[in-house]
Design an enzyme around this catalytic site. Structure first.
Site, mmCIF file in Angstrom:
data_model
loop_
_atom_site.group_PDB
_atom_site.id
_atom_site.type_symbol
_atom_site.label_atom_id
_atom_site.label_comp_id
_atom_site.label_asym_id
_atom_site.label_seq_id
_atom_site.Cartn_x
_atom_site.Cartn_y
_atom_site.Cartn_z
ATOM 1 N N HIS A 110 0.842 -1.193 0.000
ATOM 2 C CA HIS A 110 0.000 0.000 0.000
ATOM 3 C C HIS A 110 0.880 1.247 0.000
ATOM 4 O O HIS A 110 1.855 1.312 0.764
ATOM 5 C CB HIS A 110 -0.899 -0.018 1.246
ATOM 6 C CG HIS A 110 -1.908 1.077 1.254
ATOM 7 N ND1 HIS A 110 -2.985 1.109 0.395
ATOM 8 C CD2 HIS A 110 -1.994 2.206 2.002
ATOM 9 C CE1 HIS A 110 -3.699 2.191 0.620
ATOM 10 N NE2 HIS A 110 -3.118 2.876 1.586
ATOM 11 N N ALA A 143 -10.203 -9.268 5.832
ATOM 12 C CA ALA A 143 -11.480 -8.926 5.189
ATOM 13 C C ALA A 143 -11.727 -7.417 5.138
ATOM 14 O O ALA A 143 -12.648 -6.957 4.466
ATOM 15 C CB ALA A 143 -12.627 -9.616 5.925
ATOM 16 N N GLY A 144 -10.908 -6.636 5.815
ATOM 17 C CA GLY A 144 -11.107 -5.193 5.814
ATOM 18 C C GLY A 144 -10.368 -4.512 4.667
ATOM 19 O O GLY A 144 -9.747 -5.170 3.824
ATOM 20 N N ASP A 146 -7.340 -2.635 3.667
ATOM 21 C CA ASP A 146 -5.962 -2.301 4.051
ATOM 22 C C ASP A 146 -5.772 -2.327 5.569
ATOM 23 O O ASP A 146 -5.098 -1.458 6.143
ATOM 24 C CB ASP A 146 -5.586 -0.912 3.490
ATOM 25 C CG ASP A 146 -5.699 -0.874 1.967
ATOM 26 O OD1 ASP A 146 -5.430 -1.902 1.328
ATOM 27 O OD2 ASP A 146 -6.059 0.184 1.432
HETATM 28 C C1 GRF Z 1 1.312 0.421 -5.994
HETATM 29 O O1 GRF Z 1 1.575 1.695 -5.455
HETATM 30 C C2 GRF Z 1 0.368 -0.337 -5.102
HETATM 31 O O2 GRF Z 1 0.576 -0.157 -3.758
HETATM 32 C C3 GRF Z 1 -0.934 0.274 -5.522
HETATM 33 O O3 GRF Z 1 -0.854 0.322 -6.921
HETATM 34 C C4 GRF Z 1 0.519 0.488 -7.293
HETATM 35 C C5 GRF Z 1 0.850 -0.613 -8.256
HETATM 36 O O4 GRF Z 1 1.866 -0.221 -9.123
HETATM 37 N N1 GRF Z 1 -2.056 -0.475 -5.015
HETATM 38 P P1 GRF Z 1 2.375 -1.182 -10.296
HETATM 39 O O5 GRF Z 1 1.178 -1.585 -11.148
HETATM 40 O O6 GRF Z 1 3.033 -2.360 -9.677
HETATM 41 O O7 GRF Z 1 3.340 -0.326 -11.050
#
Ligand code: GRF
Length: 191
Positions: A110, A143-144, A146
């Site tokens: 994330h 299940a939440g 993040d």
């Molecule tokens: C990352 O920042 C991830 O955390 C977010 O989407 C981005 C994915 O980047 N959920 P990529 O497709 O791997 O370049």
């Protein structure tokens, strides 16, 4: 035997590429055995194919039954007998059927320091709140939204003049490193 990893993606797949590069360079204590996506025609699938990794696509059609889609996704992933599932920019939430089977072994990354700024707009939210520091987090999926157990996290400064794109790019550099490190730690921890 290397840890069997299935990676799920929805976009450009630079996080996936970090795992594939680490594998090719002998820095990954794991093997990416398949890459799955909910979208066809994305760059991430080409990255997988270029690395010789099998791919599958499982789109969620408009109006489709979400629980059926989720259960089918679990079946597709299950065909590759993963010991670890990595959600690497996979932009769908997992449902009960998937979590029943893989909840114990699915991780996600994330672009914020969880529990701050969960959800789809973490980078924009951090900028909108005017924080001086945000970051990257690797966590276990539950299940939440993040909300699972944090496995690794690292701060990233917000710089003057940053917009969503420049800040997200800087965060992704950290996400890629944390993801490779976390996969290696989980691999070592299983024996
Ligand atoms: C990352 O920042 C991830 O955390 C977010 O989407 C981005 C994915 O980047 N959920 P990529 O497709 O791997 O370049």
């Amino acid at each position: 035997m290397p840890l069997r990893v299935v990676v799920l993606i929805s976009g450009t797949g630079t996080l996936l590429q970090a795992l594939l590069d680490a594998q090719a360079e002998g820095r990954l204590d794991a093997q990416v055995v398949a890459v799955g996506s909910d979208r066809p025609d994305i760059a991430g699938l080409q990255r997988a194919a270029a690395a010789g990794v099998p791919t599958f696509v499982h789109p969620l059609a408009k109006g489709a039954d979400r629980a059926v889609w989720d259960s089918e996704l679990a079946d597709l992933v299950g065909e590759y007998r993963p010991e670890l599932v990595v959600s690497a920019g996979f932009m769908k939430l997992f449902g009960a059927a998937f979590l029943d089977r893989f909840g114990d072994c699915t991780i996600n990354t994330h672009p914020a320091l969880l529990p701050a700024f969960p959800g789809m707009h973490a980078v924009a939210d951090a900028l909108a709140h005017g924080v001086e520091t945000t970051g990257a987090t690797v966590f276990r999926v539950d299940a939440g939204i993040d909300s699972g157990e944090i496995l690794a996290a690292e701060p990233v400064p917000v710089l003057p003049g940053d917009d969503v794109e420049t800040l997200h790019e800087r965060i992704k550099l950290v996400e890629r490193r944390l993801l490779v490190d976390t996969v290696n730690q989980l691999s070592r921890g299983r024996s």
